[in-house]
Design a protein around this motif. Structure first.
Motif, PDB file in Angstrom:
ATOM      1  N   ARG A 151       0.844  -1.194   0.000  1.00 63.64           N
ATOM      2  CA  ARG A 151       0.000   0.000   0.000  1.00 63.64           C
ATOM      3  C   ARG A 151       0.881   1.247   0.000  1.00 63.64           C
ATOM      4  NH1 ARG A 151      -2.572  -3.889   2.203  1.00 63.64           N
ATOM      5  NH2 ARG A 151      -1.955  -3.964   4.360  1.00 63.64           N
ATOM      6  N   PRO A 152       1.521   1.503  -1.145  1.00 67.94           N
ATOM      7  CA  PRO A 152       2.446   2.644  -1.203  1.00 67.94           C
ATOM      8  C   PRO A 152       1.740   3.974  -1.012  1.00 67.94           C
ATOM      9  CG  PRO A 152       2.104   1.715  -3.384  1.00 67.94           C
ATOM     10  CD  PRO A 152       1.404   0.814  -2.418  1.00 67.94           C
ATOM     11  N   ARG A 153       2.432   4.882  -0.365  1.00 69.54           N
ATOM     12  CA  ARG A 153       1.951   6.244  -0.179  1.00 69.54           C
ATOM     13  C   ARG A 153       2.541   7.119  -1.282  1.00 69.54           C
ATOM     14  NH1 ARG A 153       1.970   2.256   3.473  1.00 69.54           N
ATOM     15  NH2 ARG A 153       1.455   2.848   5.587  1.00 69.54           N
ATOM     16  N   HIS A 154       1.811   8.128  -1.664  1.00 68.60           N
ATOM     17  CA  HIS A 154       2.305   9.129  -2.624  1.00 68.60           C
ATOM     18  C   HIS A 154       2.710   8.513  -3.958  1.00 68.60           C
ATOM     19  CE1 HIS A 154       2.147  11.654   0.865  1.00 68.60           C
ATOM     20  NE2 HIS A 154       2.974  10.847   1.481  1.00 68.60           N
ATOM     21  N   LYS A 155       1.964   7.485  -4.378  1.00 69.04           N
ATOM     22  CA  LYS A 155       2.230   6.872  -5.682  1.00 69.04           C
ATOM     23  C   LYS A 155       1.249   7.432  -6.694  1.00 69.04           C
ATOM     24  CE  LYS A 155       3.345   2.626  -8.031  1.00 69.04           C
ATOM     25  NZ  LYS A 155       3.571   1.201  -7.928  1.00 69.04           N
ATOM     26  N   GLY A 156       1.771   7.904  -7.799  1.00 63.42           N
ATOM     27  CA  GLY A 156       0.957   8.463  -8.869  1.00 63.42           C
ATOM     28  C   GLY A 156       1.636   9.684  -9.460  1.00 63.42           C
ATOM     29  N   ALA A 157       1.114  10.124 -10.574  1.00 61.82           N
ATOM     30  CA  ALA A 157       1.685  11.284 -11.259  1.00 61.82           C
ATOM     31  C   ALA A 157       1.379  12.566 -10.487  1.00 61.82           C
ATOM     32  CB  ALA A 157       1.124  11.384 -12.666  1.00 61.82           C
ATOM     33  N   LEU A 158       2.241  13.527 -10.632  1.00 60.90           N
ATOM     34  CA  LEU A 158       2.071  14.836 -10.011  1.00 60.90           C
ATOM     35  C   LEU A 158       1.960  15.854 -11.142  1.00 60.90           C
ATOM     36  CD1 LEU A 158       2.043  16.441  -7.345  1.00 60.90           C
ATOM     37  CD2 LEU A 158       4.536  16.535  -7.488  1.00 60.90           C
ATOM     38  N   GLU A 159       0.751  16.328 -11.382  1.00 61.04           N
ATOM     39  CA  GLU A 159       0.479  17.179 -12.548  1.00 61.04           C
ATOM     40  C   GLU A 159       1.273  18.479 -12.556  1.00 61.04           C
ATOM     41  OE1 GLU A 159      -3.582  17.732 -13.658  1.00 61.04           O
ATOM     42  OE2 GLU A 159      -4.083  15.663 -13.162  1.00 61.04           O
ATOM     43  N   ARG A 160       1.462  19.087 -11.410  1.00 58.13           N
ATOM     44  CA  ARG A 160       2.151  20.387 -11.395  1.00 58.13           C
ATOM     45  C   ARG A 160       3.618  20.270 -10.967  1.00 58.13           C
ATOM     46  NH1 ARG A 160      -0.093  23.675  -6.204  1.00 58.13           N
ATOM     47  NH2 ARG A 160       0.399  22.117  -4.646  1.00 58.13           N
ATOM     48  N   ALA A 161       4.245  19.212 -11.377  1.00 59.60           N
ATOM     49  CA  ALA A 161       5.636  18.961 -10.998  1.00 59.60           C
ATOM     50  C   ALA A 161       6.576  20.023 -11.571  1.00 59.60           C
ATOM     51  CB  ALA A 161       6.069  17.584 -11.471  1.00 59.60           C
ATOM     52  N   THR A 162       7.535  20.431 -10.753  1.00 54.83           N
ATOM     53  CA  THR A 162       8.597  21.325 -11.218  1.00 54.83           C
ATOM     54  C   THR A 162       9.842  20.523 -11.589  1.00 54.83           C
ATOM     55  OG1 THR A 162       9.292  21.691  -8.924  1.00 54.83           O
ATOM     56  CG2 THR A 162       7.793  23.320  -9.904  1.00 54.83           C
TER      57      THR A 162
END
Length: 161
Positions: free
Chosen positions: A37-48
């Protein structure tokens, strides 16, 4: 599912020789929890900053995306596939770096490398301390370091923009 080597994360000497088998089992369970159950998995749309790192020997691949404002990582996410050690490291790492500066993250990276070298858990690393047992399995060090490398590349990219 974890590979047969994944069980070694908390195996013999897995907790840096402290606390015995009970602590090693607790650490192993924490690693498996982050893998399942990973945390913070997924794309980040506003990535710098976004950076992908792959290990061609085992097939692990991780992409780290960060959103950085004024030198502070406000958000961090990861995507990728790989063994339980890599996935758990990425999950724990994304939690740890939120709200931290580059200098703080660089210091944590050095502490993580020292932990892998000695096997002594480091409380400043939060849940990543559960990976102290990986020290006993040098072939797995690359798995644990892969998300850190991706994070470093994402921070470098973020600093250029």
């Amino acid at each position: 599912m974890p590979t047969s080597a994944d069980g070694g994360a908390g195996g013999a000497g897995g907790a840096g020789g402290i606390g015995g088998a009970g602590l090693a089992a607790l650490y192993q369970e924490r690693i498996l929890e982050h893998y399942r159950r990973p945390r913070h998995k997924g794309a980040l749309e506003r990535a710098t900053g976004v950076h992908t790192v792959k290990n061609p020997l085992c097939g692990d691949d991780v992409t780290v995306c960060i959103f950085e404002v004024a030198g502070i990582v406000k958000e961090a996410q990861f995507t990728g596939t790989g063994c339980s050690i890599m996935q758990a490291t990425a999950s724990m790492l994304m939690e740890l770096v939120r709200g931290r500066t580059r200098d703080e993250i660089d210091g944590l990276a050095r502490r993580f490398d020292a932990m892998l070298a000695t096997g002594a858990s480091d409380d400043t690393l939060g849940e990543l301390g559960a990976l102290a047992g990986v020290a006993g399995f040098p072939a797995r060090h690359k798995c644990a370091r892969l998300p850190w490398k991706a994070l470093s590349g994402a921070m470098q990219q973020s600093g250029r923009d």
